[in-house]
Design a protein around this motif. Structure first.
Motif, short mmCIF file in Angstrom:
data_model
loop_
_atom_site.label_atom_id
_atom_site.label_comp_id
_atom_site.label_asym_id
_atom_site.label_seq_id
_atom_site.Cartn_x
_atom_site.Cartn_y
_atom_site.Cartn_z
N THR A 57 0.83 -1.20 0.00
CA THR A 57 0.00 0.00 0.00
C THR A 57 0.87 1.26 0.00
OG1 THR A 57 -1.77 -1.14 1.19
CG2 THR A 57 -1.80 1.27 1.24
N GLU A 58 1.93 1.25 0.82
CA GLU A 58 2.82 2.41 0.87
C GLU A 58 3.47 2.67 -0.48
OE1 GLU A 58 6.95 4.01 2.94
OE2 GLU A 58 6.10 2.11 3.62
N ILE A 59 3.95 1.61 -1.11
CA ILE A 59 4.65 1.80 -2.39
C ILE A 59 3.69 2.20 -3.49
CG2 ILE A 59 6.06 0.65 -4.15
CD1 ILE A 59 7.43 -0.89 -1.95
N GLU A 90 2.37 9.10 -6.48
CA GLU A 90 2.95 10.44 -6.30
C GLU A 90 4.08 10.72 -7.28
OE1 GLU A 90 4.18 10.34 -2.25
OE2 GLU A 90 2.16 10.60 -1.43
N GLY A 91 4.42 9.73 -8.13
CA GLY A 91 5.45 9.94 -9.14
C GLY A 91 6.76 9.22 -8.91
N VAL A 92 6.85 8.40 -7.86
CA VAL A 92 8.08 7.66 -7.59
C VAL A 92 8.26 6.56 -8.63
CG1 VAL A 92 9.16 6.04 -5.98
CG2 VAL A 92 8.19 8.17 -5.14
N LYS A 93 9.46 6.48 -9.21
CA LYS A 93 9.77 5.44 -10.19
C LYS A 93 10.70 4.37 -9.63
CE LYS A 93 9.20 8.45 -14.22
NZ LYS A 93 9.82 8.98 -15.45
N GLU A 94 11.43 4.72 -8.57
CA GLU A 94 12.43 3.82 -8.01
C GLU A 94 12.21 3.71 -6.50
OE1 GLU A 94 17.24 3.97 -8.03
OE2 GLU A 94 16.21 5.62 -7.01
N LEU A 122 3.13 -3.80 -9.55
CA LEU A 122 2.71 -2.40 -9.53
C LEU A 122 3.06 -1.70 -10.84
CD1 LEU A 122 3.77 -1.35 -5.91
CD2 LEU A 122 1.49 -1.94 -6.72
N GLU A 123 2.05 -1.17 -11.50
CA GLU A 123 2.27 -0.45 -12.75
C GLU A 123 2.99 0.87 -12.46
OE1 GLU A 123 -1.24 0.08 -15.02
OE2 GLU A 123 -1.82 -2.04 -14.95
N LYS A 124 3.76 1.32 -13.40
CA LYS A 124 4.50 2.59 -13.36
C LYS A 124 5.70 2.57 -12.42
CE LYS A 124 0.63 5.50 -14.79
NZ LYS A 124 -0.19 6.71 -14.48
N LEU A 125 5.85 1.52 -11.62
CA LEU A 125 7.06 1.37 -10.83
C LEU A 125 8.13 0.76 -11.73
CD1 LEU A 125 8.60 1.47 -8.14
CD2 LEU A 125 7.64 -0.78 -7.59
N THR A 137 19.33 16.50 -23.20
CA THR A 137 18.53 17.15 -22.17
C THR A 137 17.25 16.36 -21.93
OG1 THR A 137 17.49 19.23 -21.50
CG2 THR A 137 17.36 18.65 -23.84
N ALA A 138 16.77 16.41 -20.71
CA ALA A 138 15.53 15.73 -20.32
C ALA A 138 15.15 16.25 -18.94
CB ALA A 138 15.73 14.22 -20.28
N PRO A 139 13.88 16.15 -18.56
CA PRO A 139 13.46 16.60 -17.23
C PRO A 139 14.02 15.71 -16.12
CG PRO A 139 11.58 16.41 -18.75
CD PRO A 139 12.74 15.73 -19.40
N ILE A 140 14.20 16.29 -14.93
CA ILE A 140 14.60 15.53 -13.76
C ILE A 140 13.53 14.47 -13.49
CG2 ILE A 140 15.18 15.63 -11.31
CD1 ILE A 140 17.12 17.15 -13.14
N GLY A 141 13.96 13.26 -13.22
CA GLY A 141 13.03 12.17 -12.94
C GLY A 141 12.72 11.31 -14.14
N ASP A 142 13.10 11.75 -15.35
CA ASP A 142 12.90 10.93 -16.54
C ASP A 142 13.95 9.82 -16.59
OD1 ASP A 142 10.73 12.35 -17.38
OD2 ASP A 142 11.51 12.75 -19.39
#
Length: 457
Positions: free
Chosen positions: A190-192, A198-202, A233-236, A425-430
């Protein structure tokens, strides 16, 4: 309108301490406090300490001593010491360390979620009977625990257990944190999921021993089962496992790491030593499986595996022959990442009574010999990556040049190297694809080629 008191919190030690600091921030926010990144304007200063070894204790004391003048001549009206230092030494702190006489409140490892309440109690007409709040069980967080993350939006640490029951003879953790306590798998899931939303990938899974996870639960479970749940979990994108005890690496766990695409092919495996004699004195290697056999199986079954290990030099009774064998072991295995500790004789541990201590100058020499050998190995490993394409999670951009840097799957945050991106170049978090063009013993350099297919919308 009443102005909120501002709190400055300094977090020392490892990533497990960082989560404890995040829990304190959550408690303080709910308690109506505000935060500041400038200690000079803080009304209350909190130091979350580490006391695992002497160096950590010294760092904590130095940090506290540097902050005390702010209470005497600045806006700070209350100085709080939290975490491992007060938990380990208790009320002896003020007798043992005179510089702590200026501290107003000591909060042990069980007080993190109630620190706001403790601060309020200390301000009432009938304050706490003692400034020491340490005689409580260690706190085990869950998915409902208020927490303010101090990590970037795209990455997070997740503590899956607290404490340790192994009783390694050199280690103070059981004295500070108590016995091993696993979190319920559903709470972790549930936490993950919330973090991913919230946008966490790692996520980086941490505990004193992640591979012991679930042994204390009823019904029992294990890390392999937890990893399978998290992989759904999708998107992780990445799941990284830190602090793996070699005695608890099961065949099923190795299989899951090798098969599940989201689990980084990265093992943090603190071996401490290679000498059976020293390992026995350390209380390690109880399964009697040769370390070389464990590593061979890991590398055979997990493709492109990167291994991080930690070793201790100068353990009581470590002979020249023991150390030479350790050096031979390091040259033979060629760990991708390796860190070393100079043995610290810690009061309260079994090893403290061993005697046969290695002279400090010999420990220092052995440490530098070991790290020099590892530097050459790490450089060779990194240079073998030149010309390859690696997926990199973008972490930051240089303020002056704008050049990006980030990490690959085999670079854990804060402890391993980084990738400097000299073009693109790319956004932070990509997450982007980078062709490696150069390498040093710790860091990589490369040019961005494209976004990974899974990131293209």
């Amino acid at each position: 309108m009443e102005l909120k008191e501002k709190i400055y919190l300094e977090s020392l030690g490892c990533s497990k301490n960082l989560i404890d600091s995040e829990v304190m921030l959550g408690s303080l926010l709910q308690g109506g406090y505000a935060f500041t990144a400038d200690k000079n304007e803080a009304d209350i200063i909190i130091v979350n300490t580490c006391a695992f070894i002497k160096d950590a204790t010294d760092e904590a004391l130095d940090t506290i001593a540097a902050l005390i003048p702010l209470k005497k001549k600045g806006s700070c009206r209350k100085l709080v010491v939290a975490g491992c230092l007060p938990q380990r030494y208790g009320s002896n702190l003020r007798r043992k360390f005179t510089e702590l006489n200026d501290v107003d409140l000591f909060v042990g490892v069980g007080g993190f979620p109630v620190i706001a309440e403790l601060l309020r109690s200390a301000d009432r007409d009938t304050p706490l009977p003692s400034p020491f709040h340490v005689n409580v069980p260690p706190f085990l967080l869950d998915h409902t625990t208020p927490r303010i993350r101090a990590t970037p939006p795209h990455t997070a640490y997740v503590k899956i257990a607290e404490g340790c029951s192994h009783r390694c003879t050199f280690c103070t953790i059981p004295l500070i944190k108590g016995p091993y306590q696993s979190r319920q798998p559903e709470s972790i899931l549930t936490e993950i999921q919330t973090l991913v939303d919230e946008g966490v990938k790692e996520v980086n899974l941490i505990a004193q021993d992640t591979t012991f996870y679930g042994n204390d639960l009823t019904p029992k479970t294990d890390l392999a089962h937890l990893l399978q749940m998290l992989s759904s979990l999708e998107k992780l994108k990445w799941i990284r496992i830190l602090y793996c005890h070699p005695d608890h690496l099961t065949s099923e766990l190795i299989s899951v790491i090798g098969k599940e695409a989201k689990i980084c092919n990265y093992i943090d495996l603190p071996l401490q030593h290679s000498s059976n004699t020293i390992l026995k004195k350390m209380g390690r290697g109880k399964k009697k499986i040769p370390i070389k056999k464990i590593i061979a199986e890991l590398r055979e079954r997990i493709p492109e595996l990167w291994i991080r290990t930690t070793l201790i030099v100068g353990f009581p009774g470590e002979t020249t022959d023991d150390f030479n064998r350790l050096m031979e072991f390091v040259h033979e295995i060629e760990f991708e990442h390796l860190g070393a500790f100079k043995y610290s004789n810690e009061e309260g541990t079994e090893a403290y009574r061993f005697g046969h201590t290695v002279p400090p100058d010999v420990i220092e020499e052995r440490y530098h010999l070991l790290m020099s050998a590892q530097s050459s190995i790490a450089r060779k490993k990194n240079q073998a990556l030149i010309g390859t394409s690696q997926t990199v999670l973008i972490e930051s951009a240089d303020k002056e040049t704008g050049l990006l840097s980030g990490r690959t799957f085999f670079q854990a945050p804060d402890i391993d190297g980084i990738v400097f991106i000299t073009q693109g170049t790319a956004p932070i978090g990509d997450m982007v694809e980078v062709c490696i063009t150069d390498a040093s013993e710790y860091d990589l350099f490369g040019e961005m080629t494209r976004l990974p297919e899974r990131e293209i919308q």
